[in-house]
Design a protein around this motif. Sequence first.
Motif, mmCIF file in Angstrom:
data_model
loop_
_atom_site.group_PDB
_atom_site.id
_atom_site.type_symbol
_atom_site.label_atom_id
_atom_site.label_comp_id
_atom_site.label_asym_id
_atom_site.label_seq_id
_atom_site.Cartn_x
_atom_site.Cartn_y
_atom_site.Cartn_z
ATOM 1 N N PRO A 211 0.828 -1.214 0.000
ATOM 2 C CA PRO A 211 0.000 0.000 0.000
ATOM 3 C C PRO A 211 0.856 1.255 0.000
ATOM 4 C CG PRO A 211 -0.036 -1.073 2.149
ATOM 5 C CD PRO A 211 0.640 -2.026 1.211
ATOM 6 N N VAL A 212 0.352 2.297 -0.635
ATOM 7 C CA VAL A 212 1.094 3.550 -0.785
ATOM 8 C C VAL A 212 0.477 4.624 0.113
ATOM 9 C CG1 VAL A 212 1.765 5.388 -2.379
ATOM 10 C CG2 VAL A 212 1.776 2.998 -3.138
ATOM 11 N N ARG B 146 6.915 9.832 13.332
ATOM 12 C CA ARG B 146 8.163 9.307 13.865
ATOM 13 C C ARG B 146 8.077 7.794 14.104
ATOM 14 N NH1 ARG B 146 11.590 12.691 12.019
ATOM 15 N NH2 ARG B 146 11.790 14.689 13.097
ATOM 16 N N LYS B 147 6.868 7.277 14.262
ATOM 17 C CA LYS B 147 6.708 5.831 14.427
ATOM 18 C C LYS B 147 6.919 5.100 13.103
ATOM 19 C CE LYS B 147 3.386 6.315 18.226
ATOM 20 N NZ LYS B 147 2.004 6.030 18.685
ATOM 21 N N VAL B 148 6.835 5.873 12.001
ATOM 22 C CA VAL B 148 7.000 5.295 10.669
ATOM 23 C C VAL B 148 8.427 5.465 10.173
ATOM 24 C CG1 VAL B 148 6.202 5.399 8.258
ATOM 25 C CG2 VAL B 148 4.573 5.724 10.138
ATOM 26 N N THR B 149 9.000 6.655 10.383
ATOM 27 C CA THR B 149 10.344 6.942 9.878
ATOM 28 C C THR B 149 10.985 8.051 10.701
ATOM 29 O OG1 THR B 149 11.610 7.704 7.942
ATOM 30 C CG2 THR B 149 9.398 8.582 8.211
ATOM 31 N N VAL C 105 5.916 2.886 0.338
ATOM 32 C CA VAL C 105 5.389 1.890 -0.607
ATOM 33 C C VAL C 105 5.644 0.540 0.045
ATOM 34 C CG1 VAL C 105 5.458 0.992 -2.961
ATOM 35 C CG2 VAL C 105 6.012 3.398 -2.530
ATOM 36 N N GLY C 106 4.639 0.004 0.717
ATOM 37 C CA GLY C 106 4.877 -1.180 1.523
ATOM 38 C C GLY C 106 5.866 -0.829 2.627
ATOM 39 N N ARG C 107 6.983 -1.555 2.701
ATOM 40 C CA ARG C 107 8.001 -1.276 3.714
ATOM 41 C C ARG C 107 9.055 -0.288 3.228
ATOM 42 N NH1 ARG C 107 9.327 -7.276 6.302
ATOM 43 N NH2 ARG C 107 7.194 -7.733 7.052
ATOM 44 N N ASN C 108 9.018 0.063 1.956
ATOM 45 C CA ASN C 108 9.992 0.993 1.393
ATOM 46 C C ASN C 108 9.587 2.427 1.728
ATOM 47 O OD1 ASN C 108 12.101 2.092 -0.042
ATOM 48 N ND2 ASN C 108 11.159 1.756 -2.050
#
Length: 204
Positions: A74-75, A115-118, A128-131
């Motif tokens: 998912p994006v 911040r929980k994501v990156t 994009v998914g885990r990217n």
Amino acid sequence: MKAGTKFAATVFLLTLAAGAQAQLYKSTGPDGKVTYSDIPPAKGNVTQQKTGAGISDVNDGLPYELAQAVKNSPVTLYSSEKCIPCDDGRKMLNERGIPFSEKTVKSNEDIAALRKVTSENQLPILTVGRNKESGFSSPAWGAALTAAGYPETSRLPKTYRNAAPVAAAPTVVEPGKIAPAAAGSASNGDTPPAAGNAPPGFRF
């Protein structure tokens, strides 16, 4: 194996093969329950018909290849107001026909959610998914989308519309309480001041 038995087995296998390719009907009953069947329903709203190889409960209405990409990778676009790179990134996604969700970063709560994501601090941020891609780069974004299986050109139905942007950390207000001022919430002292129109601690 006797000739008669062999013939019967052949007919049985052919029947199975034909059944596997039979057209299936997707219907929604009065109670909202979705049902798949190879027999057209007598009642209910028939919303879609697919062959056995293309059934997917995820993103019904999208081409199979695109629906699979959305399901597996998912994006999500993290953006902010008055952010030209964010606008450029959004335009690219729309022109390529990418189904995506957009989350806006305005308050300290939004920043904490991001911040929980990156840990990256350059908007926009595309996942994009885990990217994860920090900052807008058409080649980098395009490569990430292609690697995730998204088509090179738009295959979205003409009636498809992405959902409206939402805050990265939606405010939940309990009954009888007043929602805190999101944009004016106090800093904890660890967040660098805003750079231009960017949220505190971020840059475009």
